[in-house]
Enzyme design. Structure first.
Site, PDB file in Angstrom:
ATOM      1  N   ASN A   9     -41.781  46.272 -10.882  1.00 50.58           N
ATOM      2  CA  ASN A   9     -43.071  46.531 -10.229  1.00 50.58           C
ATOM      3  C   ASN A   9     -44.057  45.508 -10.780  1.00 50.58           C
ATOM      4  O   ASN A   9     -44.546  45.656 -11.894  1.00 50.58           O
ATOM      5  CB  ASN A   9     -43.535  47.962 -10.540  1.00 50.58           C
ATOM      6  CG  ASN A   9     -44.920  48.242  -9.983  1.00 50.58           C
ATOM      7  OD1 ASN A   9     -45.432  47.469  -9.160  1.00 50.58           O
ATOM      8  ND2 ASN A   9     -45.536  49.332 -10.412  1.00 50.58           N
ATOM      9  N   TRP A  10     -44.317  44.493  -9.976  1.00 50.33           N
ATOM     10  CA  TRP A  10     -45.206  43.415 -10.450  1.00 50.33           C
ATOM     11  C   TRP A  10     -46.671  43.815 -10.449  1.00 50.33           C
ATOM     12  O   TRP A  10     -47.507  43.087 -10.950  1.00 50.33           O
ATOM     13  CB  TRP A  10     -45.025  42.180  -9.563  1.00 50.33           C
ATOM     14  CG  TRP A  10     -43.812  41.356  -9.875  1.00 50.33           C
ATOM     15  CD1 TRP A  10     -42.814  41.648 -10.762  1.00 50.33           C
ATOM     16  CD2 TRP A  10     -43.475  40.083  -9.300  1.00 50.33           C
ATOM     17  NE1 TRP A  10     -41.883  40.639 -10.775  1.00 50.33           N
ATOM     18  CE2 TRP A  10     -42.273  39.673  -9.876  1.00 50.33           C
ATOM     19  CE3 TRP A  10     -44.075  39.272  -8.340  1.00 50.33           C
ATOM     20  CZ2 TRP A  10     -41.649  38.461  -9.539  1.00 50.33           C
ATOM     21  CZ3 TRP A  10     -43.466  38.074  -7.994  1.00 50.33           C
ATOM     22  CH2 TRP A  10     -42.260  37.680  -8.602  1.00 50.33           C
ATOM     23  N   LYS A  11     -46.977  44.937  -9.829  1.00 43.21           N
ATOM     24  CA  LYS A  11     -48.383  45.373  -9.695  1.00 43.21           C
ATOM     25  C   LYS A  11     -49.207  44.235  -9.099  1.00 43.21           C
ATOM     26  O   LYS A  11     -48.702  43.477  -8.270  1.00 43.21           O
ATOM     27  CB  LYS A  11     -48.921  45.857 -11.043  1.00 43.21           C
ATOM     28  CG  LYS A  11     -47.977  46.861 -11.720  1.00 43.21           C
ATOM     29  CD  LYS A  11     -48.577  47.569 -12.881  1.00 43.21           C
ATOM     30  CE  LYS A  11     -47.533  48.480 -13.492  1.00 43.21           C
ATOM     31  NZ  LYS A  11     -48.059  49.388 -14.478  1.00 43.21           N
ATOM     32  N   HIS A  95     -47.447  55.761  -6.652  1.00 43.65           N
ATOM     33  CA  HIS A  95     -47.587  55.340  -8.056  1.00 43.65           C
ATOM     34  C   HIS A  95     -48.882  55.924  -8.613  1.00 43.65           C
ATOM     35  O   HIS A  95     -49.910  55.918  -7.936  1.00 43.65           O
ATOM     36  CB  HIS A  95     -47.593  53.806  -8.145  1.00 43.65           C
ATOM     37  CG  HIS A  95     -47.434  53.327  -9.556  1.00 43.65           C
ATOM     38  ND1 HIS A  95     -48.446  53.418 -10.479  1.00 43.65           N
ATOM     39  CD2 HIS A  95     -46.377  52.776 -10.203  1.00 43.65           C
ATOM     40  CE1 HIS A  95     -48.006  52.943 -11.642  1.00 43.65           C
ATOM     41  NE2 HIS A  95     -46.762  52.555 -11.504  1.00 43.65           N
ATOM     42  N   GLU A  97     -51.023  54.856 -10.571  1.00 40.48           N
ATOM     43  CA  GLU A  97     -52.189  53.957 -10.594  1.00 40.48           C
ATOM     44  C   GLU A  97     -52.905  53.991  -9.252  1.00 40.48           C
ATOM     45  O   GLU A  97     -54.111  53.760  -9.176  1.00 40.48           O
ATOM     46  CB  GLU A  97     -51.749  52.518 -10.944  1.00 40.48           C
ATOM     47  CG  GLU A  97     -51.430  52.391 -12.429  1.00 40.48           C
ATOM     48  CD  GLU A  97     -50.583  51.181 -12.777  1.00 40.48           C
ATOM     49  OE1 GLU A  97     -50.340  50.327 -11.900  1.00 40.48           O
ATOM     50  OE2 GLU A  97     -50.152  51.099 -13.939  1.00 40.48           O
ATOM     51  N   GLU A 167     -42.218  59.031 -13.881  1.00 39.84           N
ATOM     52  CA  GLU A 167     -43.114  58.163 -14.645  1.00 39.84           C
ATOM     53  C   GLU A 167     -44.194  58.999 -15.310  1.00 39.84           C
ATOM     54  O   GLU A 167     -45.262  59.240 -14.703  1.00 39.84           O
ATOM     55  CB  GLU A 167     -43.782  57.156 -13.701  1.00 39.84           C
ATOM     56  CG  GLU A 167     -42.806  56.276 -12.964  1.00 39.84           C
ATOM     57  CD  GLU A 167     -43.357  54.866 -12.835  1.00 39.84           C
ATOM     58  OE1 GLU A 167     -42.639  53.946 -13.223  1.00 39.84           O
ATOM     59  OE2 GLU A 167     -44.502  54.707 -12.395  1.00 39.84           O
ATOM     60  N   GLY A 173     -47.556  51.681 -19.268  1.00 40.12           N
ATOM     61  CA  GLY A 173     -48.377  50.608 -19.819  1.00 40.12           C
ATOM     62  C   GLY A 173     -48.929  50.891 -21.204  1.00 40.12           C
ATOM     63  O   GLY A 173     -49.819  50.183 -21.678  1.00 40.12           O
ATOM     64  N   SER A 212     -43.122  52.073 -19.941  1.00 45.31           N
ATOM     65  CA  SER A 212     -42.907  51.329 -21.187  1.00 45.31           C
ATOM     66  C   SER A 212     -41.433  51.109 -21.524  1.00 45.31           C
ATOM     67  O   SER A 212     -41.051  51.102 -22.706  1.00 45.31           O
ATOM     68  CB  SER A 212     -43.632  52.023 -22.359  1.00 45.31           C
ATOM     69  OG  SER A 212     -45.025  52.013 -22.127  1.00 45.31           O
TER      70      SER A 212
HETATM   71  C1  PEP Z   1     -45.065  51.183 -13.852  1.00 50.80           C
HETATM   72  O1  PEP Z   1     -46.253  50.937 -13.678  1.00 50.80           O
HETATM   73  O2  PEP Z   1     -44.381  51.563 -12.898  1.00 50.80           O
HETATM   74  C2  PEP Z   1     -44.509  50.995 -15.183  1.00 50.80           C
HETATM   75  C3  PEP Z   1     -43.414  51.608 -15.459  1.00 50.80           C
HETATM   76  O3  PEP Z   1     -45.219  50.178 -16.025  1.00 50.80           O
HETATM   77  P1  PEP Z   1     -44.822  49.771 -17.533  1.00 50.80           P
HETATM   78  O4  PEP Z   1     -43.357  49.423 -17.533  1.00 50.80           O
HETATM   79  O5  PEP Z   1     -45.681  48.598 -17.835  1.00 50.80           O
HETATM   80  O6  PEP Z   1     -45.121  50.944 -18.388  1.00 50.80           O
END
Ligand code: PEP
Length: 250
Positions: A9-11, A95, A97, A167, A173, A212
């Site tokens: 997931n490049w966001k 997601h 976010e 998640e 993050g 993470s």
């Molecule tokens: C995500 O945003 O889907 C995610 C898992 O981010 P991170 O790996 O940076 O925690």
């Protein structure tokens, strides 16, 4: 044993030049790994670039959101059909976010999930609890409710060949991943909830862990019975770290 699925997931990261470098590094490091499935979810404007660089490789691409509507006067939205025009096979839905920053309701998320399925795009549905909810011990209730919105409208069969990504919001993050036991316990709950209603849908459902994940903790997570792979944010922006995570999935 089913193939693991690892999703980048490049966001909202990247530009034409840096994406080219990163995708070419993915091709060099990750395409030789052929017993897992790998997907990269890029920002919308770069779908054409992902398609042109990744076509004819074993890395699939997708988007990070989708409209709940099929077509019409919805300024700023992108439909499932549009994603298909660029060869997208997967789309991240709900997601956290987005759910927090753009006030996405569970009902909206359920409609997006159904839109993706109706157009042959594999939805990656994100579910998870906040830290306060975990500390209060209500994490299964929270995740159960997120799933129920979909199950009550479309039935559990809609999870056949779909993807759910657990998640925990406190792990995204933050550098603080869930322990493999915490993740396994939630994954087992998710699969069990679908299985009670539709055994075959539950068996074909892939349940990823996200939050993470890094090359060091990936093995302990991926070895767990109900963890079918990972959704990777930060570490997917570094080809070497992403390769480490993909290798852990083998
Ligand atoms: C995500 O945003 O889907 C995610 C898992 O981010 P991170 O790996 O940076 O925690």
């Amino acid at each position: 044993m089913p193939r693991k699925l690892v999703v980048a997931n490049w966001k909202m990261h990247g530009n034409l030049a840096s994406n080219k470098q990163l995708l070419e590094a993915y091709i060099q490091k990750i395409t030789p790994i052929n017993n897992i499935d790998v997907v990269v979810c890029v920002p919308y404007p770069y779908l054409a670039q992902a398609q042109s660089i990744l076509q004819n490789t074993n890395i699939a691409w997708g988007a990070q959101n989708i409209s709940k509507d099929a077509v019409g006067a919805y300024t700023g939205e992108v439909s499932a059909v549009m994603l298909k025009d660029f060869g997208a096979r997967y789309v991240i839905i709900g997601h956290s976010e987005r759910a927090t920053a753009y006030c996405e309701s569970d009902e909206n998320i359920a409609t997006k999930f159904a839109q993706a399925k109706a157009h042959g795009i594999i939805p990656i549905l994100c579910v998870g609890e906040t830290l306060i909810e975990r500390e209060a011990g209500v994490m299964q209730m929270v995740v159960g409710k997120q799933l129920d919105t979909i199950i009550n409208t479309y039935g559990a069969g809609v999870f056949a060949n779909a993807v759910v990504s657990y998640e925990p919001i406190w792990a995204i993050g933050t550098g603080l991943a869930a322990s493999s036991d915490q993740a396994q316990s939630m994954h087992e709950f998710i699969r069990g909830k679908v299985a009670v209603l539709d055994k075959s849908a539950a068996a074909s459902l892939k349940i990823l862990y996200g939050g993470s994940v890094n090359p060091q903790n990936a093995v302990q997570l991926f070895v767990m019975q109900d963890i079918d792979g990972g959704l990777i944010g930060k570490c997917s922006l570094n080809a070497q770290e992403f390769e480490g995570i993909c290798r852990a999935a083998t």
